[in-house]
Each structure stands twice: as C-alpha cells, then as structure tokens.
Motif scaffolding. Sequence first.
Motif, PDB file in Angstrom:
ATOM      1  N   ASN A 193       0.821  -1.212   0.000  1.00 30.75           N
ATOM      2  CA  ASN A 193       0.000   0.000   0.000  1.00 30.75           C
ATOM      3  C   ASN A 193       0.855   1.262   0.000  1.00 30.75           C
ATOM      4  OD1 ASN A 193      -2.457  -1.390   0.011  1.00 30.75           O
ATOM      5  ND2 ASN A 193      -2.456  -1.576   2.236  1.00 30.75           N
ATOM      6  N   LEU A 194       1.958   1.209   0.743  1.00 26.61           N
ATOM      7  CA  LEU A 194       2.892   2.334   0.748  1.00 26.61           C
ATOM      8  C   LEU A 194       3.370   2.642  -0.667  1.00 26.61           C
ATOM      9  CD1 LEU A 194       4.902   4.330   2.141  1.00 26.61           C
ATOM     10  CD2 LEU A 194       6.457   2.393   2.385  1.00 26.61           C
ATOM     11  N   ALA A 195       3.756   1.604  -1.387  1.00 30.08           N
ATOM     12  CA  ALA A 195       4.276   1.781  -2.746  1.00 30.08           C
ATOM     13  C   ALA A 195       3.182   2.190  -3.726  1.00 30.08           C
ATOM     14  CB  ALA A 195       4.945   0.486  -3.213  1.00 30.08           C
ATOM     15  N   LEU A 196       2.044   1.501  -3.680  1.00 25.90           N
ATOM     16  CA  LEU A 196       0.983   1.725  -4.663  1.00 25.90           C
ATOM     17  C   LEU A 196       0.413   3.138  -4.579  1.00 25.90           C
ATOM     18  CD1 LEU A 196      -0.982   0.734  -6.827  1.00 25.90           C
ATOM     19  CD2 LEU A 196      -2.445  -0.139  -4.980  1.00 25.90           C
ATOM     20  N   PHE A 197       0.026   3.556  -3.385  1.00 30.98           N
ATOM     21  CA  PHE A 197      -0.615   4.865  -3.261  1.00 30.98           C
ATOM     22  C   PHE A 197       0.394   6.007  -3.339  1.00 30.98           C
ATOM     23  CE2 PHE A 197      -3.709   1.948  -1.335  1.00 30.98           C
ATOM     24  CZ  PHE A 197      -4.803   2.259  -2.121  1.00 30.98           C
ATOM     25  N   GLY A 198       1.653   5.712  -3.004  1.00 31.36           N
ATOM     26  CA  GLY A 198       2.699   6.706  -3.244  1.00 31.36           C
ATOM     27  C   GLY A 198       2.887   6.925  -4.730  1.00 31.36           C
ATOM     28  N   LEU A 199       2.838   5.829  -5.487  1.00 27.95           N
ATOM     29  CA  LEU A 199       2.970   5.915  -6.941  1.00 27.95           C
ATOM     30  C   LEU A 199       1.816   6.719  -7.549  1.00 27.95           C
ATOM     31  CD1 LEU A 199       4.770   4.792  -9.278  1.00 27.95           C
ATOM     32  CD2 LEU A 199       3.136   2.921  -9.469  1.00 27.95           C
ATOM     33  N   ILE A 200       0.607   6.452  -7.094  1.00 28.98           N
ATOM     34  CA  ILE A 200      -0.564   7.179  -7.611  1.00 28.98           C
ATOM     35  C   ILE A 200      -0.454   8.669  -7.266  1.00 28.98           C
ATOM     36  CG2 ILE A 200      -3.066   7.437  -7.430  1.00 28.98           C
ATOM     37  CD1 ILE A 200      -3.218   4.428  -6.890  1.00 28.98           C
ATOM     38  N   ARG A 201       0.026   8.972  -6.067  1.00 30.43           N
ATOM     39  CA  ARG A 201       0.120  10.369  -5.643  1.00 30.43           C
ATOM     40  C   ARG A 201       1.085  11.171  -6.498  1.00 30.43           C
ATOM     41  NH1 ARG A 201       2.792  12.498  -1.186  1.00 30.43           N
ATOM     42  NH2 ARG A 201       3.239  10.402  -0.452  1.00 30.43           N
ATOM     43  N   ALA A 202       2.084  10.492  -7.051  1.00 34.42           N
ATOM     44  CA  ALA A 202       3.033  11.193  -7.924  1.00 34.42           C
ATOM     45  C   ALA A 202       2.364  11.735  -9.176  1.00 34.42           C
ATOM     46  CB  ALA A 202       4.168  10.252  -8.310  1.00 34.42           C
TER      47      ALA A 202
END
Length: 554
Positions: A193-202
């Motif tokens: 979740n850390l990786a996925l939603f960080g990626l989307i936020r970019a």
Amino acid sequence: MAGMESSQSEMRKASVFEKPLDLDDVLVNELGQFGRYQIRNLFLLAIPLMMSAFMSEYIFSAAAIPHRCRITECGEYSKLHDLEPEWVLNAIPPSSISSLGFHSCSRYEAIGKGTLDYCPASLFKNVTTDCNDEFVYARDNSVVFDFNLGCQEWLRALAGTLNSVGTLLVLPITGYVSDKYGRRIALVISISNLALFGLIRAFSVNYPMYLTMQIVQTTLGAGTFSSAYVFATEFVGPRYRVIATTVCASMFAIGQTVLAAVAWIVQPWRTMILVLHVPCFLIISYYWVLEESVRWLLSKEKYVEAKRVLEKVAKVNKKEISDKSMNALLNPPPPPSQSGDAEAPTVIVAIFRSPVLFRRVLTTPIWWITTTFVYYGLSINATSLSDTMYLNYILTCLIELPGSVVAVLILNRIGRKATLSAGFLLCAVCNFAFAFMSIDLTTLRLVIYLAGKFFISIVFTSLYLYTSELYPTQYRHSLLAFSSMIGRIGSITAPLTPVLAEYWVGIPSAMFGAMALLSGVLVLTQPETLGTKMPDTLAEAEAVGKPESMRKET
C-alpha cells in the motif's frame, strides 16, 4: 478445604512460570539468541524499516516556497520570474516580518504599464490589494508551485496533518492483521500500500487528489515500521533485544536521511516520489523470502509450521534443538486461566479483567503522545540549524544515531525504566532551558536544542522495546499499535506549535518540557523489564518485575 484450595491455586500460578521450557529458553540454550538466522532477518527487514521513513516525503513535496504577487503590468506572465528584481519595492509593500523584506500576499495597485527591465514606482499608487491568485515563486519543486498554493499556508500544511491522521488510523488495522494473520502478511500488505498509493500520488492532477492519496497511503501503508519492528525483534533472544530495537530505530533515522538526500538530488517532486516508492514493490517478495515469526506461530498453535521454521533456524544457525525442547514448545500446558478448550479473551475483555493491564494501557499511550509531540515538534521548530532545508533535515535525523547508540550502551546496564525516565526528564530540562534562554546566546541555544533532540531520540529507541516487554505475545502488536496510535495525537498537534511562538517564542519549548516531565514521572509507576522473559501469556505479563518473572541469562 480452604488450605487445599489455596495450595492448588499457588501450584497453578507457579506452573505458569515453572513450565519446563519456552521459546526464550530454547533461544538462550540451544538455537542461539542472535545467530545467522536472526542477523539475516534483521538485515532483510532493515530495508522496509528505512522505507517506512518515506512517509515523510510530504515535507519536501509540499514544502513552502518563497513567493510574491505577480506584477503582470511589468511583463510577468508566468509563475517563474526573478523573485527579487531591482524594482520589487516599487510594486510591493515592504515588510519587516517577512524574510524577503516585502509582503508575500499583497501589492500596490497599478496605474500604468512597464516592462521586466523598467518598472518604476510612478506606475503604482500607494494603495494595497491582494495577489488575486497570481504569484511568482522562487522555485518549482513543490505542489505549492504546481497547484498555485501561494498565501494558503493552512492548506499547504494540511498535507502534514493528514499524514499524521493516517498514521493514527493505520495502527489498529495493522495490529489486528498482524496478530490475526501473521507478521509477514501485515508487512507485505503495508509495504504494498505504501508503494501503490505513493505511486498514484506522484500523478496527482490537483491538490485535493494529492491530499486524498496522502491520507489513503498512510492509513493503509504506515504500518510498515511497526510490522517490521515486531517481526525483527520477536525471535531475538533476551540479551540482544536492545540491539535489535536500536538497529530498527537507526534504520528509520537512516531512511529519513536517504529521503532528504533523494529530495535534494531529485528536485522535481513527482520524480522524487517515484524514485522513493517504486523500489518498495520489491519488498513484496518477502512473502516468499521470510519465514513467519515462530513466536506468533506458537501463540496461534500452528505447530506444524512452527516446527518447520524451528528446524530451519537450527540449520542456519548451525545449532541443534533437542526432541525434548521441540516437544515442550509444540505441546505447551494449557494456561491456568482457561478451562477446557475455551478461547483466550479478546484484547478488550483482557484489559478490563486485568487491573495491571488496564493501568499499563492508560499509561503507555501518554509516553507515546509525549515522544511524538516532542520529537516532531523539535524537528518542525528546528529552523536555525541550517540555511538549506535538506541539510537541516539531515542534521536533525543524524543526531538521532548517537542517541540510539547510547540507548544500546545503557538499556542493558541501568535498565529500561531508568533509561526511559532519565531520557524524558533530561529532555524536559533542555527544553525548559531553551525556552528561557536569551536569543543572543546562539551557540549555546543550538547545543541545548540538539541535546533535547538527542535525549528524545534515546526515548524513542527505548520506547518500542519497553512497551513491547510490558505486554503479552497474544496482544502485543495490538496494544503496541494502540499506544502508538494514540501517540499520533502528539505528531498531529506538533505542527501547530510554531504558531504559538508568535505570542511568546518560548511557548513551544515550554510545552515540550512540561510533557516530557509528566511522562518521565509516569515511567516510574511501571515495573522494570530488564532481565525478565518476554511474556507470552497475560499472567506472565502481570508478573513482570516480580521475582518469578526473572530469567537468568547465559
């Protein structure tokens, strides 16, 4: 009859502590307290521990940017121009408060037009007006530039507030998943979740989307550190728990340093977020790389898998576990508080049934509130350490490493209780001194400030260990998560402290000192855990600090 019942009660009570063998016994005497298997696990978990610090990247991606009104009458038609042209005071009122020397959110009304090279005072009248959402920014590496957040400081700071709210919401979720389904599952879900939603936020197209992804990412992924910490420390022997805890705390500090270094090198905020979060997807492979926590497997009576892992540990550590020890671990006597096949009480029921556990649940969250309040408050208010934002952040992180080292040196010597209480009290002294110290004593104020951060770093390193050792295995992650969750109240309120400095510059430090003093005293109400076994059952947790809970370490 009464004497017989009393004798039977004592025998049942003694059986909790005099059972033939438990996991700590096996680690100390047979498998090794900190062998190759534990070192390998700690080395692997160091990576997600560092990555858990990437949650704080909003400090850079949503950083404040110096700005002023855009003077379109003089040829400024974009958000990037010279922030301080020679004619700036002709068009913008001076300000003694602003570090720029002129107002950031107001300008003079224009009565004519000029150019970028020629913009005299005669083109303006002495009447001020606001910027009408037209700004010139000093740089473009923040959402403030992309989403035009000039003069909306409260909205910009909302990213940090939502980050803290998300970390509060995640901890009971992660604790439940970890205690119910295992440490490995909790870690993989959190890092994913850390990786996925960080990626989307970019790829946020507006600020509301950025903020939404911020709180979703932390609510679902901020349990990475607690998951990795519990995983790393549960299978380490009593003598080396302090080292394991310190390594975990140091990895978080190093992760913050890596975060600042990446933000310094990779200036576009979207690219910076991608560089930080894309590698996090690699940790998903840990589901197949790491073995589940043996302590958790035993607490959940998953004996087949526990036996397989124990045999693997013995092989990797080049040790042997006897059949007698294996049988003792896989066939434990039933807890005296349970009858027949009755299930263990839920954590809520256990808290209200046990006065000892109830008092600890009321006390440990206050320590966590104080620690996060002082820790993040000192970081946020550390504006005088360096002129460079990135270097400033790195320095405040690196000062934590000596604190972690000192914690290692003293936790096993003077005890957890003394270390934690002294850390709080000395931090309080530093903050009170800083609050009332003359601002002319620049060097001394800096030393006192860093000393305060140093002592709260010792507390932070010790807090996870001490809290973990006060609670039994079956409820440990849930209650650790609860304490940490309530502690997020401190990190949520810490960003508000600079506003109070406008009334008196010493208010933030005085508040830090008062909270640290309170927690330092409250630590003295709890038992010492040095030399005790990590409690597996509620009865063992209640007896922590008593003679029957002590363990002779070899």
